[in-house]
Design a protein around this motif. Structure first.
Motif, PDB file in Angstrom:
ATOM      1  N   ARG A 110       0.848  -1.191   0.000  1.00 40.51           N
ATOM      2  CA  ARG A 110       0.000   0.000   0.000  1.00 40.51           C
ATOM      3  C   ARG A 110       0.883   1.240   0.000  1.00 40.51           C
ATOM      4  O   ARG A 110       1.894   1.312   0.708  1.00 40.51           O
ATOM      5  CB  ARG A 110      -0.915   0.001   1.220  1.00 40.51           C
ATOM      6  CG  ARG A 110      -1.836  -1.202   1.288  1.00 40.51           C
ATOM      7  CD  ARG A 110      -2.689  -1.209   2.533  1.00 40.51           C
ATOM      8  NE  ARG A 110      -3.620  -0.092   2.559  1.00 40.51           N
ATOM      9  CZ  ARG A 110      -4.490   0.120   3.535  1.00 40.51           C
ATOM     10  NH1 ARG A 110      -4.546  -0.717   4.567  1.00 40.51           N
ATOM     11  NH2 ARG A 110      -5.314   1.158   3.483  1.00 40.51           N
ATOM     12  N   PRO A 133      -2.325   8.622  -0.829  1.00 41.81           N
ATOM     13  CA  PRO A 133      -3.201   8.242  -1.942  1.00 41.81           C
ATOM     14  C   PRO A 133      -2.576   8.553  -3.303  1.00 41.81           C
ATOM     15  O   PRO A 133      -1.998   9.621  -3.503  1.00 41.81           O
ATOM     16  CB  PRO A 133      -4.459   9.088  -1.703  1.00 41.81           C
ATOM     17  CG  PRO A 133      -4.438   9.403  -0.252  1.00 41.81           C
ATOM     18  CD  PRO A 133      -2.993   9.526   0.121  1.00 41.81           C
ATOM     19  N   ASN A 160      -5.916  -3.282  -0.920  1.00 43.40           N
ATOM     20  CA  ASN A 160      -5.898  -1.837  -1.127  1.00 43.40           C
ATOM     21  C   ASN A 160      -7.317  -1.287  -1.227  1.00 43.40           C
ATOM     22  O   ASN A 160      -8.210  -1.950  -1.743  1.00 43.40           O
ATOM     23  CB  ASN A 160      -5.134  -1.493  -2.408  1.00 43.40           C
ATOM     24  CG  ASN A 160      -3.639  -1.652  -2.268  1.00 43.40           C
ATOM     25  OD1 ASN A 160      -2.927  -0.711  -1.915  1.00 43.40           O
ATOM     26  ND2 ASN A 160      -3.147  -2.855  -2.526  1.00 43.40           N
ATOM     27  N   ASP A 207      -6.301   4.277  -1.149  1.00 39.23           N
ATOM     28  CA  ASP A 207      -4.916   4.045  -1.589  1.00 39.23           C
ATOM     29  C   ASP A 207      -4.749   4.414  -3.047  1.00 39.23           C
ATOM     30  O   ASP A 207      -3.715   4.949  -3.448  1.00 39.23           O
ATOM     31  CB  ASP A 207      -4.540   2.574  -1.362  1.00 39.23           C
ATOM     32  CG  ASP A 207      -4.572   2.195   0.111  1.00 39.23           C
ATOM     33  OD1 ASP A 207      -3.954   2.921   0.914  1.00 39.23           O
ATOM     34  OD2 ASP A 207      -5.219   1.192   0.457  1.00 39.23           O
TER      35      ASP A 207
END
Length: 382
Positions: free
Chosen positions: A119, A123, A153, A242
């Motif tokens: 991850r 973002p 995710n 994410d």
């Protein structure tokens, strides 16, 4: 278990006093009438097939007699590798194709949730853009989003194409009257009120597009800060994702400009054909204009080759041209032409869930993993 070649009797011939195994007949060469051509036997064309030569062509094989003797002396229960059928499985062979396909399907569907992709630290908003139609923008958006969501995710897909194909691929309602991205752009409706969870895929949400979006470009002309409407809507979403994938229409109008202003990265799918390359320069020029005047952080981070047909030289030539020009931006994973990828939307699914063992699903899984790894290795920008 090893399979031994069983000796069988061949029709008697003049030279050897005893019948030979079938393997000897093969090693010695076949005569024109199907019998073994042994020492001194004369072929149809009148030439001698000396020491097991092939009678039909009249070639002499000096070691033919040695092959005959070796096969005659070999015990019946010890077959040489040449005597065993090519289809006979060996001890060190790979798993059967069905077993490998099942293994890939389990890896892609990840029912236990044990397999996770990295991850990112913050973002990642990716705009999937190419003004040429039919290069795989929507297919790439849907399948990358599903692959990442299935492996831990949180992903949001924004369908910015009036055709609404991404909504169809994720089986999200997008008929007239459904709250969609048009309401966010024109009426400032919060994105959280429009986003819908995707059935069967945890951590995946979609903002659908309806036919109303077709008139959004005309209505946005007179709106203040029209280029940044989508960027503000994504930034105001209370939940943090994410990945945010924005599926763009096949044009360079205001909708695509909104997507470029909202994104940090651009992912360009390129079909392995000449026409896909022809319009690429114009797309890059537009991206540079947006970077200079509207979004300084925008970067073309990822190139994905799609619809690759390994049977053609053209596909190889296009791949080499793209890799030479864009270098490390091009993903190692290449998406092949695969009928399963085309069939999946008709069932309201991505290929990842429709046929997870197919070549198309495996290729998109590899592309998603590579995209995730690049983001982690470079601090969030591939």
């Amino acid at each position: 278990m090893e399979y031994a070649a069983q000796p069988t009797s061949a029709p008697p011939v003049a030279a050897p006093p005893e019948s030979l195994p079938r393997s000897a007949t093969t090693a010695g060469g076949a005569a024109a009438d199907g019998r073994s051509a042994t020492d001194g036997e004369v072929s149809v064309d009148g030439r001698s097939t000396t020491d097991g030569g092939h009678a039909g062509g009249g070639f002499a094989a000096g070691d033919g007699l040695a092959a005959v003797n070796a096969s005659t002396e070999a015990p019946a229960d010890e077959a040489s590798p040449e005597d065993v059928s090519r289809e006979t499985p060996g001890r060190d062979d790979d798993d059967p194709p069905l077993a490998m396909e099942a293994l890939r399907a389990v890896q892609i569907l990840n029912p236990s949730g044990e397999i996770t992709m990295p991850r990112p630290d913050h973002p990642r908003v990716l705009c999937v853009a190419n003004q040429k139609g039919g290069v795989g923008k929507t297919t790439t958006t849907v399948n990358l989003a599903v692959a990442l969501a299935l492996h831990g995710n949180r992903v949001l897909v924004v369908d910015l194409d009036p055709q609404g194909n991404a909504s169809t691929g994720l089986n999200v309602p997008h008929h007239a009257g459904v709250p969609d991205v048009y309401d966010c752009l024109i009426d400032n409706v919060p994105l959280a009120e429009v986003a819908q969870p995707v059935e069967g895929i945890p951590n995946l949400f979609c903002v659908p597009a309806t036919i109303d979006l077709a008139g959004a470009e005309i209505e946005l002309v007179s709106v203040v800060a029209r280029e940044s409407r989508l960027a503000r809507a994504i930034a105001a979403h209370p939940e943090k994702f994410d990945y945010v994938f924005i599926d763009c229409p096949p044009s360079l109008g205001l909708l695509t400009v909104n997507a470029l202003c909202a994104a940090q990265e651009v992912l360009i799918p390129i079909q392995c054909e000449y026409y896909a390359l022809e319009g690429l320069n114009q797309l890059i020029n537009n991206i540079n204009l947006v970077r200079q005047h509207l979004n300084p952080t925008l970067d073309v981070s990822t190139i994905l080759l799609t619809m690759y047909d390994r049977r053609t030289r053209l596909a190889d030539a296009v791949e080499q041209d793209v890799r030479n020009h864009f270098g490390s931006k091009v993903l190692e994973a290449v998406i092949p032409r695969n009928v399963r990828v085309s069939e999946a939307p008709s069932y309201g699914q991505s290929v990842m869930t429709y046929d997870p063992g197919s070549r198309g699903a495996t290729s998109y899984f590899e592309a998603a993993l590579e995209l995730a790894m690049r983001g982690v290795n470079t601090g969030g920008a591939a």
